[in-house]
Design a protein around this motif. Structure first.
Motif, PDB file in Angstrom:
ATOM      1  N   ILE A   1       0.907  -1.026   0.073  1.00 19.87           N
ATOM      2  CA  ILE A   1       0.089  -0.100   0.014  1.00 19.87           C
ATOM      3  C   ILE A   1       0.867   1.262  -0.057  1.00 19.87           C
ATOM      4  CG2 ILE A   1      -1.816  -1.249   1.161  1.00 19.87           C
ATOM      5  CD1 ILE A   1      -1.043   0.361   3.704  1.00 19.87           C
ATOM      6  N   VAL A   2       0.327   2.248  -0.338  1.00 18.57           N
ATOM      7  CA  VAL A   2       0.828   3.652  -0.214  1.00 18.57           C
ATOM      8  C   VAL A   2      -0.314   4.125   0.904  1.00 18.57           C
ATOM      9  CG1 VAL A   2       1.325   5.683  -1.406  1.00 18.57           C
ATOM     10  CG2 VAL A   2       1.830   3.557  -2.421  1.00 18.57           C
ATOM     11  N   VAL A   3       0.249   5.198   1.675  1.00 18.72           N
ATOM     12  CA  VAL A   3      -0.379   5.880   2.863  1.00 18.72           C
ATOM     13  C   VAL A   3      -0.555   7.230   2.088  1.00 18.72           C
ATOM     14  CG1 VAL A   3      -0.556   6.744   4.981  1.00 18.72           C
ATOM     15  CG2 VAL A   3       0.206   4.146   4.562  1.00 18.72           C
ATOM     16  N   GLY A   4      -1.856   7.555   2.278  1.00 19.46           N
ATOM     17  CA  GLY A   4      -2.511   8.769   1.911  1.00 19.46           C
ATOM     18  C   GLY A   4      -2.476   9.771   2.983  1.00 19.46           C
ATOM     19  N   GLY A   5      -3.141   9.316   4.024  1.00 20.78           N
ATOM     20  CA  GLY A   5      -3.405  10.390   5.206  1.00 20.78           C
ATOM     21  C   GLY A   5      -3.680   9.501   6.705  1.00 20.78           C
ATOM     22  N   ASN A   6      -3.974  10.150   7.542  1.00 23.38           N
ATOM     23  CA  ASN A   6      -4.113   9.619   8.783  1.00 23.38           C
ATOM     24  C   ASN A   6      -5.107   8.587   8.761  1.00 23.38           C
ATOM     25  OD1 ASN A   6      -2.085  11.301   9.829  1.00 23.38           O
ATOM     26  ND2 ASN A   6      -3.598  12.984  10.640  1.00 23.38           N
ATOM     27  N   ASP A   7      -6.175   8.630   8.211  1.00 25.18           N
ATOM     28  CA  ASP A   7      -7.131   7.470   8.106  1.00 25.18           C
ATOM     29  C   ASP A   7      -6.888   6.400   7.109  1.00 25.18           C
ATOM     30  OD1 ASP A   7      -7.841   8.981   6.122  1.00 25.18           O
ATOM     31  OD2 ASP A   7      -9.574   9.409   6.451  1.00 25.18           O
ATOM     32  N   SER A   8      -5.897   6.330   6.279  1.00 31.41           N
ATOM     33  CA  SER A   8      -5.569   5.448   5.081  1.00 31.41           C
ATOM     34  C   SER A   8      -5.914   3.988   5.539  1.00 31.41           C
ATOM     35  CB  SER A   8      -4.214   5.721   4.386  1.00 31.41           C
ATOM     36  OG  SER A   8      -4.271   6.786   3.953  1.00 31.41           O
ATOM     37  N   VAL A   9      -5.534   3.604   6.700  1.00 34.85           N
ATOM     38  CA  VAL A   9      -5.654   2.097   7.107  1.00 34.85           C
ATOM     39  C   VAL A   9      -6.933   2.048   8.192  1.00 34.85           C
ATOM     40  CG1 VAL A   9      -3.234   1.323   6.213  1.00 34.85           C
ATOM     41  CG2 VAL A   9      -3.640   2.343   8.473  1.00 34.85           C
TER      42      VAL A   9
END
Length: 533
Positions: A335-343
């Protein structure tokens, strides 16, 4: 007529003819440039304007070799590059006089212990040794080729102690047990040529305790050549395990899982340098690559931006479960994380259902690629030092952190970078471009063109001849072993007996004003923000 006079006449005629040819060429170019419509510079400054395009063309090379300082170049500075090359070639990673790091800038630092561990206190596998070859530099003159000697080298493999081995998918039928924390990130055959993939496979196999990710281009015979453990990546296009309609061929997946070297599958949702499906230009898609991927030869390939088989967390986890049950080996996701709530939704679903991946590869936006688009590589997706704490904190918030292993990637090509990633919560680390440099990459930035001059990122058979497998495979071994050795060195300095024990308390962050903040405090602020969201 005397011989001397004859030579004078011949010389005069030659020079005269040459000058006439040059004059005719200049006149032709002058007329052509003045009357063409594509370039304004050439219309106003015929012939002379061509020098502008010449210097523009050689600009990258001039900057790389002459004008950039040792720490300026991108994506890897000259110092970064030479550090990797010297480790791979000479098994040497010492520097003289002092660091070139700018200590006025903000950054992370490993916290040293007042009483570091002694060599005999380090906990690692003392029985695993490897045989490799390295160069010894004898002379390095200015105008002639350096004089070197190639000699056998026997060294410890610097693997983890059995007690510290990392186990991916402990509850699967065939768990993946690792005694090294560093492996090769996803690089497909097609993006890299067969000589590069073979050299990497053989080198990693000799180093022991590591793994090689196939990339989304499917499994080739070259990946298997060195006997190294393999994580087979499956991208949205299902290369290597697809049927004629682009759907999963479950029989083929089962056959792949039965290959002893394949230890896990990885579902690729995104890549740091391109948060979309992969791309490979037509000229790279030779018949062999087309057969491996089950696509048409010499036709550009663009993978879909996402899997058509699922479009939300529940259906994705069902897909992962189906692969795991069908094959018996661990299944992870990239995955690539885009923001604080990504996962957030993934972690919540994992807690509620018990389903989910066995490992998560977190790829930072600073990662590399064979071909992508500037707007994606520069501005989409968080870098690894921002992304990693978000993933770890979110999984901890829902009490599922211990169910998955986290693999971090994104320019983690030195022992100190790796140690900081481990302290941030990573269990393992992936490296791609560092390994490319070990097999000859010189950063010409032509990976997308199939014109790599050193035979690494190309399928052109003539260009690939430059890459000699039996020499480059030892550079792969040397670089990896040097990384492991350096990681143990920095581990001892931190007062630890094994790198698996790095925690946030072992890293400090210094801002540009000189104020120091423990990584623990930074992570707590992230955890507090995530917990309240």
């Amino acid at each position: 007529m005397e011989i001397a006079n004859l030579f004078i006449i011949i010389g005069f005629v030659f020079v005269a003819v040459l000058l006439i040819v040059i004059a005719v060429l200049v006149i032709y170019l002058f007329i052509f440039d003045r009357n063409q419509y594509r370039h304004a510079i050439l219309r106003n400054f015929p012939v002379l304007g061509r020098f502008r395009y010449f210097f523009e063309k050689i600009g990258p090379e001039m900057r790389q070799y002459w004008f950039n300082s040792d720490t300026e170049g991108k994506p890897f500075s000259r110092d970064d590059y030479e550090h990797i090359v010297k480790s791979a070639k000479y098994v040497r990673d010492v520097v003289g006089f002092g660091s070139k790091r700018d200590f006025e800038e903000e950054g992370f630092f490993v916290r040293n212990d007042m009483f570091p561990k002694l060599s005999e206190e380090i906990k690692m596998d003392q029985n695993e040794n490897i045989s490799t070859k390295r160069y010894i530099l004898i002379k390095d003159p200015l105008f002639t080729q350096r004089e070197e000697k190639w000699e056998e080298e026997h060294t410890s493999a610097y693997l983890l102690h059995d007690d510290d081995a990392v186990v991916i998918g402990p509850n699967t039928k065939y768990p993946f047990v690792l005694k090294g924390l560093i492996g090769m990130s996803a690089m497909s055959y097609g993006a890299l040529g067969k000589n590069a993939i073979t050299a990497l496979s053989k080198g990693l196999g000799l180093a022991k305790g590591t793994w090689m990710n196939t990339g989304e281009g499917g499994l080739s015979s070259y990946h298997l050549e060195g006997g190294v453990d393999i994580i087979m990546q499956i991208g949205p296009a299902m290369f290597g395990v697809r049927d004629e309609n682009g759907e999963m061929d479950w029989d083929e997946l089962k056959r792949k899982s039965e290959i002893p070297q394949i230890k896990a599958f990885e579902i690729k949702l995104a890549q740091g340098a391109k948060t979309r499906g992969g791309h490979i230009d037509a000229e790279k898609v030779n018949p062999e690559i087309a057969e491996i991927r089950k696509v048409e030869a010499y036709k550009s390939i663009d993978s879909p931006n996402r899997f058509r088989q699922f479009s939300n967390i529940p259906s994705m986890c069902d897909f992962i479960e189906k692969i795991r049950n069908h094959t018996g080996i661990p299944v992870g996701m990239k995955i690539v994380v885009g923001g604080n709530d990504s996962v957030e939704e993934l972690a919540k679903y994992m807690k509620a259902t018990g389903k989910g991946p066995d490992f998560i590869t977190v790829d930072g936006g600073e990662g590399g690629t064979g071909a992508s688009y500037q707007e994606l590589t520069d501005s989409v997706g968080l870098p690894i030092k921002s992304a990693l704490p978000i993933v770890v904190s979110t999984l901890e918030k829902y009490g599922v952190r211990d169910r998955v292993k986290i693999i971090a990637s994104g320019k983690l090509f030195t022992p100190d970078r790796i140690a900081i990633a481990l302290a941030m919560g990573a269990d393992l680390v992936n490296i791609a471009r560092g390994f490319m440099i070990t097999v000859g990459c010189i950063q010409t930035l032509k990976c997308h063109s199939n014109a790599c001059p050193v035979g690494v990122a190309t399928t052109d058979p003539d260009l690939q001849k430059a890459l000699v497998i039996e020499e480059k495979k030892y550079r792969v071994v040397n670089y990896l072993v040097t990384l492991r050795k350096g990681l143990y060195r920095i581990t001892a300095a931190a007062g630890l007996d094994s790198p698996v024990h790095f925690q946030p308390k072992h890293v400090m962050y210094k801002d540009d004003k000189g104020i120091v903040t423990p990584l623990e405090e930074i992570l707590k602020s992230i955890q507090t923000h995530i917990a309240s969201s």
